[in-house]
Design an enzyme around this catalytic site. Structure first.
Site, PDB file in Angstrom:
ATOM      1  N   GLU A 116       0.818  -1.218   0.000  1.00  0.00           N
ATOM      2  CA  GLU A 116       0.000   0.000   0.000  1.00  0.00           C
ATOM      3  C   GLU A 116       0.853   1.271   0.000  1.00  0.00           C
ATOM      4  OE1 GLU A 116      -2.931  -0.389  -0.728  1.00  0.00           O
ATOM      5  OE2 GLU A 116      -3.697  -2.231   0.176  1.00  0.00           O
ATOM      6  N   HIS A 139      -2.887   2.327   8.426  1.00  0.00           N
ATOM      7  CA  HIS A 139      -3.988   1.572   7.825  1.00  0.00           C
ATOM      8  C   HIS A 139      -4.197   0.287   8.607  1.00  0.00           C
ATOM      9  CE1 HIS A 139      -6.397  -0.688   5.010  1.00  0.00           C
ATOM     10  NE2 HIS A 139      -5.439  -1.579   4.839  1.00  0.00           N
ATOM     11  N   HIS A 141      -7.577  -2.910   9.821  1.00  0.00           N
ATOM     12  CA  HIS A 141      -8.861  -3.550   9.527  1.00  0.00           C
ATOM     13  C   HIS A 141      -9.666  -3.763  10.812  1.00  0.00           C
ATOM     14  CE1 HIS A 141      -6.257  -5.770   6.236  1.00  0.00           C
ATOM     15  NE2 HIS A 141      -6.451  -4.506   5.917  1.00  0.00           N
ATOM     16  N   GLU A 169     -17.796  11.748  22.442  1.00  0.00           N
ATOM     17  CA  GLU A 169     -16.419  12.017  22.017  1.00  0.00           C
ATOM     18  C   GLU A 169     -16.231  12.101  20.502  1.00  0.00           C
ATOM     19  OE1 GLU A 169     -13.259  12.465  23.726  1.00  0.00           O
ATOM     20  OE2 GLU A 169     -14.821  13.132  25.098  1.00  0.00           O
ATOM     21  N   HIS A 210     -12.989  -3.179   3.525  1.00  0.00           N
ATOM     22  CA  HIS A 210     -11.544  -3.419   3.645  1.00  0.00           C
ATOM     23  C   HIS A 210     -11.004  -2.898   4.981  1.00  0.00           C
ATOM     24  CE1 HIS A 210      -7.340  -3.663   1.716  1.00  0.00           C
ATOM     25  NE2 HIS A 210      -7.208  -3.415   3.006  1.00  0.00           N
TER      26      HIS A 210
HETATM   27  O1  2HA Z   1      -0.764  -4.880   4.049  1.00  0.00           O
HETATM   28  O2  2HA Z   1      -3.711  -4.397   4.744  1.00  0.00           O
HETATM   29  O3  2HA Z   1      -4.340  -3.418   2.397  1.00  0.00           O
HETATM   30  C1  2HA Z   1      -1.895  -5.652   3.985  1.00  0.00           C
HETATM   31  C2  2HA Z   1      -3.075  -4.789   3.799  1.00  0.00           C
HETATM   32  C3  2HA Z   1      -3.406  -4.438   2.431  1.00  0.00           C
HETATM   33 ZN    ZN Z   2      -5.603  -3.541   4.276  1.00  0.00          ZN
END
Ligand code: 2HA
Ligand code: ZN
Length: 271
Positions: A116, A139, A141, A169, A210
Protein backbone atom coordinates in the site's frame (compact mmCIF):
# COMPACT_ATOMS: atom_id res chain seq x y z
CA UNK A 1 26.59 5.92 16.02
CA UNK A 2 23.71 5.03 18.36
CA UNK A 3 21.95 1.65 18.14
CA UNK A 4 18.97 1.95 15.80
CA UNK A 5 16.96 -0.48 17.94
CA UNK A 6 17.04 2.17 20.68
CA UNK A 7 15.65 4.87 18.38
CA UNK A 8 12.32 6.24 19.65
CA UNK A 9 10.76 5.88 16.20
CA UNK A 10 11.65 2.16 16.00
CA UNK A 11 10.28 1.62 19.51
CA UNK A 12 7.09 3.47 18.60
CA UNK A 13 6.60 1.31 15.51
CA UNK A 14 7.10 -1.84 17.62
CA UNK A 15 4.73 -0.71 20.39
CA UNK A 16 2.04 0.51 18.01
CA UNK A 17 1.99 -2.55 15.74
CA UNK A 18 1.82 -4.80 18.82
CA UNK A 19 -1.06 -2.76 20.21
CA UNK A 20 -2.95 -2.85 16.93
CA UNK A 21 -2.44 -6.59 16.60
CA UNK A 22 -3.77 -7.21 20.12
CA UNK A 23 -6.82 -5.09 19.41
CA UNK A 24 -7.60 -7.39 16.48
CA UNK A 25 -7.13 -4.65 13.93
CA UNK A 26 -4.38 -6.44 11.98
CA UNK A 27 -4.92 -10.12 11.32
CA UNK A 28 -2.14 -11.99 9.53
CA UNK A 29 -0.30 -9.42 7.37
CA UNK A 30 -3.14 -6.90 7.51
CA UNK A 31 -2.37 -3.25 8.04
CA UNK A 32 0.56 -0.96 7.42
CA UNK A 33 2.13 2.19 8.85
CA UNK A 34 4.44 4.81 7.37
CA UNK A 35 6.12 7.43 9.55
CA UNK A 36 7.93 10.47 8.15
CA UNK A 37 11.21 10.82 10.04
CA UNK A 38 13.45 13.74 10.79
CA UNK A 39 16.68 13.39 8.75
CA UNK A 40 18.86 14.76 11.57
CA UNK A 41 17.40 12.29 14.05
CA UNK A 42 17.88 9.32 11.69
CA UNK A 43 21.47 10.49 11.13
CA UNK A 44 22.22 9.79 14.79
CA UNK A 45 21.54 6.10 14.15
CA UNK A 46 22.40 5.45 10.50
CA UNK A 47 25.02 6.48 7.95
CA UNK A 48 22.73 8.25 5.47
CA UNK A 49 25.26 7.75 2.64
CA UNK A 50 25.00 3.97 2.97
CA UNK A 51 22.21 2.79 0.67
CA UNK A 52 21.74 -0.98 1.13
CA UNK A 53 19.73 -1.38 -2.10
CA UNK A 54 17.25 0.53 -4.20
CA UNK A 55 13.64 -0.54 -4.79
CA UNK A 56 11.29 0.94 -7.42
CA UNK A 57 8.09 2.28 -5.89
CA UNK A 58 6.03 2.05 -9.10
CA UNK A 59 4.92 5.66 -9.03
CA UNK A 60 6.32 9.17 -8.84
CA UNK A 61 6.31 11.07 -5.55
CA UNK A 62 8.16 14.24 -6.54
CA UNK A 63 6.85 16.09 -3.50
CA UNK A 64 8.69 13.67 -1.21
CA UNK A 65 12.18 13.56 -2.77
CA UNK A 66 14.81 13.15 -0.04
CA UNK A 67 12.21 12.42 2.63
CA UNK A 68 12.86 9.46 4.93
CA UNK A 69 10.17 7.09 6.19
CA UNK A 70 10.03 4.04 8.40
CA UNK A 71 7.50 1.67 6.83
CA UNK A 72 6.10 -1.75 7.69
CA UNK A 73 7.11 -4.52 5.27
CA UNK A 74 4.94 -6.27 2.70
CA UNK A 75 3.65 -9.67 3.81
CA UNK A 76 4.90 -9.08 7.36
CA UNK A 77 2.72 -9.71 10.39
CA UNK A 78 2.15 -6.89 12.92
CA UNK A 79 2.33 -9.49 15.69
CA UNK A 80 5.99 -10.15 14.82
CA UNK A 81 7.32 -6.59 14.46
CA UNK A 82 8.28 -6.15 18.12
CA UNK A 83 10.32 -9.39 18.08
CA UNK A 84 12.25 -8.71 14.85
CA UNK A 85 12.02 -5.05 13.84
CA UNK A 86 14.93 -5.26 11.37
CA UNK A 87 13.11 -7.84 9.24
CA UNK A 88 9.57 -6.49 9.52
CA UNK A 89 10.33 -2.77 9.14
CA UNK A 90 12.43 -0.73 6.75
CA UNK A 91 13.75 2.81 6.58
CA UNK A 92 13.58 4.23 3.07
CA UNK A 93 14.47 7.54 1.44
CA UNK A 94 12.74 8.72 -1.72
CA UNK A 95 15.52 9.09 -4.32
CA UNK A 96 16.10 12.09 -6.58
CA UNK A 97 14.06 10.51 -9.41
CA UNK A 98 10.98 10.48 -7.12
CA UNK A 99 10.18 6.87 -8.01
CA UNK A 100 12.90 4.84 -6.31
CA UNK A 101 13.18 4.03 -2.64
CA UNK A 102 16.68 3.87 -1.17
CA UNK A 103 16.79 1.30 1.61
CA UNK A 104 18.80 2.61 4.56
CA UNK A 105 17.91 -0.11 7.09
CA UNK A 106 15.65 -3.13 7.53
CA UNK A 107 13.71 -5.60 5.33
CA UNK A 108 16.63 -7.86 6.25
CA UNK A 109 15.33 -10.98 4.50
CA UNK A 110 15.35 -9.15 1.15
CA UNK A 111 11.76 -7.94 1.47
CA UNK A 112 10.30 -4.55 0.77
CA UNK A 113 7.75 -1.99 1.91
CA UNK A 114 3.98 -2.52 2.15
CA UNK A 115 2.01 -3.05 -1.06
CA UNK A 116 0.00 0.00 0.00
CA UNK A 117 2.99 2.35 -0.34
CA UNK A 118 1.27 4.33 -3.16
CA UNK A 119 -1.72 5.10 -0.89
CA UNK A 120 0.65 5.99 1.95
CA UNK A 121 3.01 8.28 0.05
CA UNK A 122 0.24 9.99 -1.91
CA UNK A 123 -1.65 10.51 1.38
CA UNK A 124 1.47 11.98 3.01
CA UNK A 125 1.67 14.48 0.13
CA UNK A 126 -2.00 15.43 0.63
CA UNK A 127 -1.79 15.77 4.40
CA UNK A 128 1.52 17.69 4.28
CA UNK A 129 -0.13 20.18 1.92
CA UNK A 130 -2.83 20.80 4.55
CA UNK A 131 -0.69 20.43 7.65
CA UNK A 132 3.14 20.39 7.45
CA UNK A 133 3.19 18.66 10.85
CA UNK A 134 1.68 15.45 9.44
CA UNK A 135 4.03 12.50 9.93
CA UNK A 136 1.94 9.34 10.14
CA UNK A 137 -0.28 7.36 7.79
CA UNK A 138 -1.83 4.27 9.38
CA UNK A 139 -3.99 1.57 7.82
CA UNK A 140 -5.76 -1.33 9.53
CA UNK A 141 -8.86 -3.55 9.53
CA UNK A 142 -10.78 -2.91 12.79
CA UNK A 143 -13.79 -5.22 13.24
CA UNK A 144 -16.69 -2.91 13.99
CA UNK A 145 -15.70 -0.31 11.41
CA UNK A 146 -15.44 -3.08 8.84
CA UNK A 147 -18.77 -4.64 9.90
CA UNK A 148 -20.43 -1.25 9.60
CA UNK A 149 -19.31 -0.96 5.97
CA UNK A 150 -21.48 -4.02 5.24
CA UNK A 151 -24.68 -2.68 6.73
CA UNK A 152 -24.57 1.13 6.74
CA UNK A 153 -24.95 3.57 3.86
CA UNK A 154 -21.43 4.46 2.74
CA UNK A 155 -21.89 8.15 2.06
CA UNK A 156 -19.59 10.55 3.86
CA UNK A 157 -22.12 12.88 5.43
CA UNK A 158 -24.55 10.11 6.40
CA UNK A 159 -21.82 7.88 7.85
CA UNK A 160 -20.13 10.72 9.75
CA UNK A 161 -23.46 11.82 11.24
CA UNK A 162 -24.22 8.29 12.43
CA UNK A 163 -20.81 8.01 14.10
CA UNK A 164 -21.02 11.49 15.67
CA UNK A 165 -24.36 10.51 17.22
CA UNK A 166 -23.09 7.28 18.79
CA UNK A 167 -21.18 8.94 21.59
CA UNK A 168 -20.11 12.37 22.86
CA UNK A 169 -16.42 12.02 22.02
CA UNK A 170 -16.91 11.40 18.29
CA UNK A 171 -17.35 14.97 17.03
CA UNK A 172 -14.69 16.17 19.47
CA UNK A 173 -12.09 13.73 18.09
CA UNK A 174 -13.00 13.80 14.39
CA UNK A 175 -14.82 17.10 13.75
CA UNK A 176 -13.60 17.06 10.14
CA UNK A 177 -15.61 13.89 9.49
CA UNK A 178 -14.75 10.75 7.57
CA UNK A 179 -14.04 10.22 3.88
CA UNK A 180 -15.40 7.10 2.21
CA UNK A 181 -14.24 5.06 -0.77
CA UNK A 182 -16.37 2.37 -2.39
CA UNK A 183 -14.90 -1.12 -2.57
CA UNK A 184 -11.82 -1.04 -4.80
CA UNK A 185 -8.88 -3.32 -5.58
CA UNK A 186 -6.19 -2.56 -3.00
CA UNK A 187 -2.44 -2.14 -3.48
CA UNK A 188 -2.89 -0.10 -6.68
CA UNK A 189 -2.03 3.44 -7.70
CA UNK A 190 -5.78 3.98 -8.38
CA UNK A 191 -6.78 3.39 -4.75
CA UNK A 192 -3.75 5.45 -3.70
CA UNK A 193 -4.87 8.42 -5.80
CA UNK A 194 -8.47 8.11 -4.55
CA UNK A 195 -7.33 7.90 -0.91
CA UNK A 196 -4.99 10.85 -1.26
CA UNK A 197 -7.75 12.93 -2.85
CA UNK A 198 -9.95 12.30 0.22
CA UNK A 199 -6.99 13.03 2.52
CA UNK A 200 -7.01 16.63 1.30
CA UNK A 201 -10.12 17.17 3.42
CA UNK A 202 -10.24 14.25 5.86
CA UNK A 203 -7.76 12.70 8.30
CA UNK A 204 -9.81 9.49 8.18
CA UNK A 205 -10.79 7.51 5.08
CA UNK A 206 -12.78 4.29 5.23
CA UNK A 207 -12.27 1.73 2.49
CA UNK A 208 -15.60 -0.12 2.14
CA UNK A 209 -15.27 -3.84 2.97
CA UNK A 210 -11.54 -3.42 3.65
CA UNK A 211 -10.55 -1.09 6.48
CA UNK A 212 -9.57 2.42 7.45
CA UNK A 213 -6.80 4.96 6.88
CA UNK A 214 -5.85 7.52 9.49
CA UNK A 215 -3.41 10.42 9.31
CA UNK A 216 -1.93 12.59 12.01
CA UNK A 217 1.04 14.45 13.41
CA UNK A 218 2.13 11.58 15.62
CA UNK A 219 1.33 8.00 16.55
CA UNK A 220 -1.01 8.93 19.41
CA UNK A 221 -3.11 11.31 17.37
CA UNK A 222 -3.42 8.88 14.45
CA UNK A 223 -4.07 5.84 16.64
CA UNK A 224 -6.58 7.86 18.67
CA UNK A 225 -8.54 8.85 15.56
CA UNK A 226 -8.93 5.24 14.42
CA UNK A 227 -9.60 4.04 17.97
CA UNK A 228 -12.44 6.55 18.38
CA UNK A 229 -14.06 5.69 15.04
CA UNK A 230 -13.83 2.01 15.96
CA UNK A 231 -15.43 2.67 19.36
CA UNK A 232 -18.31 4.60 17.76
CA UNK A 233 -18.73 1.89 15.10
CA UNK A 234 -18.85 -0.66 17.93
CA UNK A 235 -21.65 1.28 19.60
CA UNK A 236 -23.51 1.33 16.31
CA UNK A 237 -23.08 -2.40 15.66
CA UNK A 238 -23.98 -3.35 19.26
CA UNK A 239 -27.25 -1.43 19.00
CA UNK A 240 -28.08 -1.75 15.29
CA UNK A 241 -30.70 -4.43 15.94
CA UNK A 242 -32.30 -2.65 18.90
CA UNK A 243 -34.85 0.16 18.94
CA UNK A 244 -33.00 3.48 19.37
CA UNK A 245 -34.43 5.36 22.36
CA UNK A 246 -31.74 8.01 22.82
CA UNK A 247 -29.39 9.77 20.46
CA UNK A 248 -27.41 13.02 20.37
CA UNK A 249 -29.39 15.68 18.50
CA UNK A 250 -27.90 18.05 15.93
CA UNK A 251 -28.38 20.83 18.51
CA UNK A 252 -26.40 18.71 20.96
CA UNK A 253 -23.57 18.25 18.46
CA UNK A 254 -23.54 22.00 17.79
CA UNK A 255 -23.31 22.68 21.53
CA UNK A 256 -20.37 20.27 21.80
CA UNK A 257 -18.63 22.02 18.92
CA UNK A 258 -19.10 25.35 20.72
CA UNK A 259 -17.92 23.99 24.08
CA UNK A 260 -14.75 22.49 22.56
CA UNK A 261 -14.23 25.31 20.04
CA UNK A 262 -14.18 22.83 17.18
CA UNK A 263 -13.67 23.63 13.54
CA UNK A 264 -16.15 21.09 12.25
CA UNK A 265 -18.18 20.20 9.17
CA UNK A 266 -21.13 22.48 9.85
CA UNK A 267 -22.71 21.25 6.58
CA UNK A 268 -22.95 17.80 8.20
CA UNK A 269 -25.56 19.07 10.69
CA UNK A 270 -29.26 19.64 9.92
CA UNK A 271 -29.63 23.07 11.44
O1 2HA B 1 -0.76 -4.88 4.05
O2 2HA B 1 -3.71 -4.40 4.74
O3 2HA B 1 -4.34 -3.42 2.40
C1 2HA B 1 -1.90 -5.65 3.98
C2 2HA B 1 -3.07 -4.79 3.80
C3 2HA B 1 -3.41 -4.44 2.43
ZN1 ZN C 1 -5.60 -3.54 4.28
Amino acid sequence: MKNILDAPFVKEMCATTANMYRLGWDERNGGNISYLLDEKEVGEYLDLDNVIRTIPTGFKADGLIGKIFIVTGTGKYFKNVEFDPENNLGIIRIAKDGETAELLWGYSDGGKFTSELPAHLMSHISRLSVNPENRIIMHCHPDYTLAMTQVHEMEERVLTRTLWKQMTESIVVFPDGIGVLPWMVCGTNEIGIATAEKMKQYRLVIWTLHGIYGAGKDMDETFGLIETVEKAAKQYMLTANLPKVNTISDEGLKALAKRFELTYRTDYLDL
